[in-house]
Design a protein around this motif. Structure first.
Motif, short mmCIF file in Angstrom:
data_model
loop_
_atom_site.label_atom_id
_atom_site.label_comp_id
_atom_site.label_asym_id
_atom_site.label_seq_id
_atom_site.Cartn_x
_atom_site.Cartn_y
_atom_site.Cartn_z
N LEU A 166 0.74 106.40 40.79
CA LEU A 166 1.04 107.38 40.04
C LEU A 166 1.07 107.10 38.45
CD1 LEU A 166 4.46 108.28 42.37
CD2 LEU A 166 2.19 109.78 42.10
N THR A 167 1.23 105.93 38.21
CA THR A 167 1.34 105.51 36.76
C THR A 167 -0.35 105.86 36.48
OG1 THR A 167 2.97 104.09 36.81
CG2 THR A 167 1.31 103.79 35.14
N LEU A 168 -1.20 105.16 37.21
CA LEU A 168 -2.54 105.46 36.66
C LEU A 168 -3.10 106.95 36.87
CD1 LEU A 168 -5.18 104.09 36.27
CD2 LEU A 168 -5.91 104.04 38.54
N THR A 169 -2.46 107.72 37.53
CA THR A 169 -2.52 109.23 37.55
C THR A 169 -2.20 109.73 36.28
OG1 THR A 169 -2.54 109.45 39.98
CG2 THR A 169 -2.05 111.23 38.69
N ALA A 170 -0.85 109.14 35.72
CA ALA A 170 -0.46 109.93 34.74
C ALA A 170 -1.06 109.60 33.25
CB ALA A 170 1.15 109.45 34.43
N VAL A 171 -1.37 108.42 33.20
CA VAL A 171 -2.21 108.12 32.08
C VAL A 171 -3.66 108.51 31.92
CG1 VAL A 171 -0.95 105.99 31.66
CG2 VAL A 171 -2.91 105.78 33.07
N THR A 172 -4.39 108.53 33.22
CA THR A 172 -5.85 109.17 33.22
C THR A 172 -5.71 110.57 32.89
OG1 THR A 172 -6.33 107.36 34.88
CG2 THR A 172 -7.77 109.32 34.71
N ALA A 220 -4.54 111.29 18.90
CA ALA A 220 -4.50 110.16 18.49
C ALA A 220 -3.18 109.27 18.73
CB ALA A 220 -4.52 110.18 16.83
N LEU A 221 -2.13 109.72 19.01
CA LEU A 221 -0.94 109.14 19.62
C LEU A 221 -1.04 108.67 21.11
CD1 LEU A 221 1.98 111.39 17.81
CD2 LEU A 221 0.86 108.99 17.08
N LEU A 222 -1.63 109.77 21.56
CA LEU A 222 -1.54 109.54 23.12
C LEU A 222 -2.85 108.91 23.77
CD1 LEU A 222 -3.59 111.72 25.37
CD2 LEU A 222 -2.09 113.23 24.09
N THR A 223 -3.96 108.99 23.19
CA THR A 223 -5.30 108.24 23.73
C THR A 223 -5.17 106.77 23.76
OG1 THR A 223 -6.76 110.32 23.05
CG2 THR A 223 -7.64 108.23 23.41
N PRO A 224 -5.02 106.14 22.62
CA PRO A 224 -4.89 104.55 23.08
C PRO A 224 -3.74 104.22 23.86
CG PRO A 224 -4.01 105.12 20.84
CD PRO A 224 -4.41 106.60 21.28
N GLY A 236 -3.16 105.35 26.80
CA GLY A 236 -3.32 105.57 28.22
C GLY A 236 -3.87 103.90 28.61
N LEU A 237 -5.02 103.55 27.76
CA LEU A 237 -5.73 102.45 28.28
C LEU A 237 -4.72 101.03 27.84
CD1 LEU A 237 -9.18 102.72 26.73
CD2 LEU A 237 -8.53 101.97 29.16
N ALA A 238 -3.75 101.08 26.67
CA ALA A 238 -2.87 100.09 26.70
C ALA A 238 -1.78 99.83 27.73
CB ALA A 238 -2.36 100.18 25.13
N ILE A 239 -1.46 100.88 28.30
CA ILE A 239 -0.55 100.94 29.35
C ILE A 239 -1.01 100.44 30.61
CG2 ILE A 239 0.82 102.36 31.13
CD1 ILE A 239 1.26 104.38 28.69
N ILE A 240 -2.35 100.90 30.71
CA ILE A 240 -2.91 100.04 31.85
C ILE A 240 -3.00 98.67 31.96
CG2 ILE A 240 -5.19 99.94 33.08
CD1 ILE A 240 -5.57 102.97 32.53
N GLN A 241 -3.47 98.08 30.48
CA GLN A 241 -3.74 96.71 30.17
C GLN A 241 -2.51 95.92 30.33
OE1 GLN A 241 -6.80 95.60 29.97
NE2 GLN A 241 -6.51 93.56 29.06
N VAL A 263 -4.03 97.98 19.88
CA VAL A 263 -4.90 97.96 18.89
C VAL A 263 -6.34 97.99 19.39
CG1 VAL A 263 -5.58 96.34 16.94
CG2 VAL A 263 -3.12 96.67 17.57
N ALA A 264 -6.74 97.14 20.36
CA ALA A 264 -7.86 96.90 20.81
C ALA A 264 -8.57 98.20 21.22
CB ALA A 264 -8.16 95.95 22.05
N SER A 265 -7.55 98.85 22.03
CA SER A 265 -7.87 100.45 22.61
C SER A 265 -8.13 101.27 21.55
CB SER A 265 -6.84 100.93 23.42
OG SER A 265 -7.04 102.13 23.97
N GLY A 266 -6.98 101.14 20.45
CA GLY A 266 -7.44 102.03 19.31
C GLY A 266 -8.67 101.68 18.48
#
Length: 469
Positions: free
Chosen positions: A14-20, A117-121, A123-128, A394-397
């Motif tokens: 569900l977390t992966l679904t939310a951020v994706t 710009a607030l949400l895009t990085p 998603g990946l940062a949450i996964i990482q 930061v890396a995702s951003g």
């Protein structure tokens, strides 16, 4: 300490679904508008430069502030900033849907880009940061594949909405999607942050210089044909000075927006260099192909939008496999070969002009899609794997900023470079000439991306050491 999630757990799925889904909505709006440009231009009486700004206003805000979004997530909480971004994006989408003039639409698109710009990085940062290490590559592969599908399916969704409800619905459809993501994120996603960054002074100057540099450069590229030479030189110098100032400020700051030490890793630098040229080419291909098919070949918005279907299918079925292949043999071959295959597909699209049918464009679309599926998920995983976990945002951003900046600058520069301006997007002869020149340039950029990957990823260094930052 946040308990790490696994992909096969209910909360992990569900977390992966939310951020994706949330990231996909932001990416979708970067491409869905393209297919509606001709209709928007006709209904709002907009010039080609104004239509460019409908695209570039969004991309400018996203590219220049995505670093700020990533850093805020690391400091204030990635889940919290992700939710802020979704809420902002929802409100801005409503404002886009009710815009009455080109100026209003451009302004609300800028607001929409700020939310992205607030949400895009995030998603990946949450996964990482919330998934167990052994599940991260596969989770990132899923994210990258579905995000790529969002970009590819955008023209199809936009075409269907334009033909059946009008261009305003391409923004209105975001409202229920954003509400669903907000609810799902609140319910399932754990909070994480960089505890060492909490309470430190935020790098406001670095963020401001990023906006100033990209904004000035985009304005210079988009409006170069209509401004005086002295003004063009002044704006270009301002953009360069702001970029140099950003590097100086970041290198001296105790709490920089971007850890420049990340670029000491050859893999991180090469992957981002490849991202700049490849996503620049991809942005132009998506922007100009759907216009060309509508203007010169007489296709409907829906038919032109369907050109994204091969890419959607390829990303859906091949992204996870590409991520697994990259993990097994290393990212060098997929990230070098993928852009070259994309370049071949772009060249196969050159005949798309008057009288073009599906059989004219399908071979190029298939080849292009296979190359894109090969490179997207290995690229994302490589960038994140090169950075320490606490710098995930930061890396995702950085990678998102580089991708959006590449697309932004290419879309701003190429139309004028190939002789398109004013109402040329309504003239089939002028449009076809500009389209073919742009495709050749894009093929060259994609090939350069493959070369950068081949030489830049000759050594895989793993992860930047914390003491090097």
């Amino acid at each position: 300490m946040t308990e790490l999630l696994t992909r096969d757990s209910r909360r992990g799925r569900l977390t992966l679904t939310a951020v994706t889904l949330g990231s996909g909505i932001a990416i979708l709006d970067g491409s869905v508008v393209n297919v509606a440009l001709r209709t928007i231009g006709t209904e709002l009486d907009a010039s080609l430069e104004q239509l460019q700004w409908v695209i570039n206003g969004y991309m400018l805000a996203l590219a220049s502030l995505v670093l700020v979004g990533g850093a805020l997530g690391d400091r204030l909480g990635r889940r919290r900033v992700y939710l802020w971004g979704m809420g902002w994006f929802l409100v801005a989408s409503v404002l886009c849907a009710v815009a009455q003039t080109p100026g209003q639409l451009i302004a609300t698109r800028v607001l929409q880009g700020i939310g992205a710009a607030l949400l895009t990085p995030g998603g990946l940062a949450i996964i990482q940061s919330v998934f167990a290490r052994e599940d991260r590559a596969a989770a990132i592969g899923t994210w990258a594949g579905l995000s790529g599908i969002s970009a590819a399916i955008g023209p199809f969704v936009g075409g269907w909405l334009v033909d059946n409800g009008g261009w305003r619905w391409i923004f209105g459809i975001n409202v229920p999607l954003c509400l669903a993501v907000i609810a799902l994120t609140l319910w399932t996603t754990p909070e994480t942050r960089d505890t060492e960054a909490t309470g430190r002074r935020f790098d406001v100057l670095g963020g401001g210089l990023t906006v100033l540099s990209l904004g000035a450069l985009t304005y210079a590229l988009t409006a170069s044909a209509s401004m005086s030479r002295s003004l063009l030189v002044a704006v270009s110098v301002l953009a360069l000075a702001a970029a140099v100032g950003f590097v100086v400020v970041e290198s001296r700051s105790r709490t920089p927006l971007v850890q420049l030490g990340l670029f000491r890793d050859r893999v991180f630098s090469a992957a981002n260099g490849m991202t700049l040229v490849v996503y620049g080419a991809l942005g132009v291909v998506i922007f100009i192909l759907v216009l060309q098919l509508q203007v010169s070949a007489g296709w409907s918005a829906l038919s032109a939008g369907l050109t994204g279907l091969p890419t959607t299918i390829a990303l859906m079925f091949l992204s996870s496999r590409a991520a697994q292949l990259s993990e097994r043999i290393g990212p060098r071959i997929p990230m070098a070969l993928g852009p070259v295959i994309c370049a071949a597909g772009v060249l196969l699209l050159l005949p798309a002009g008057r009288g073009a049918t599906w059989w004219t464009v399908l071979p190029g679309l298939v080849v292009f899609s296979l190359g894109l599926a090969l490179l997207v998920s290995p690229l994302t995983a490589t960038v994140l794997a090169a950075a320490p976990d606490r710098y995930a945002g930061v890396a995702s951003g950085v990678n998102n900023a580089v991708a959006r900046a590449g697309s932004l600058l290419a879309v701003a520069a190429l139309p004028a470079l190939v002789g398109l301006s004013g109402d040329d997007y309504l003239d089939p002869t002028a449009m076809t000439s500009g389209f073919r020149a742009a495709m050749v340039i894009c093929a060259g950029l994609l090939t350069v991306g493959g070369v950068v990957s081949w030489f830049g990823l000759a050594r895989t260094s793993g992860r930047v050491r914390e003491d090097a930052l």
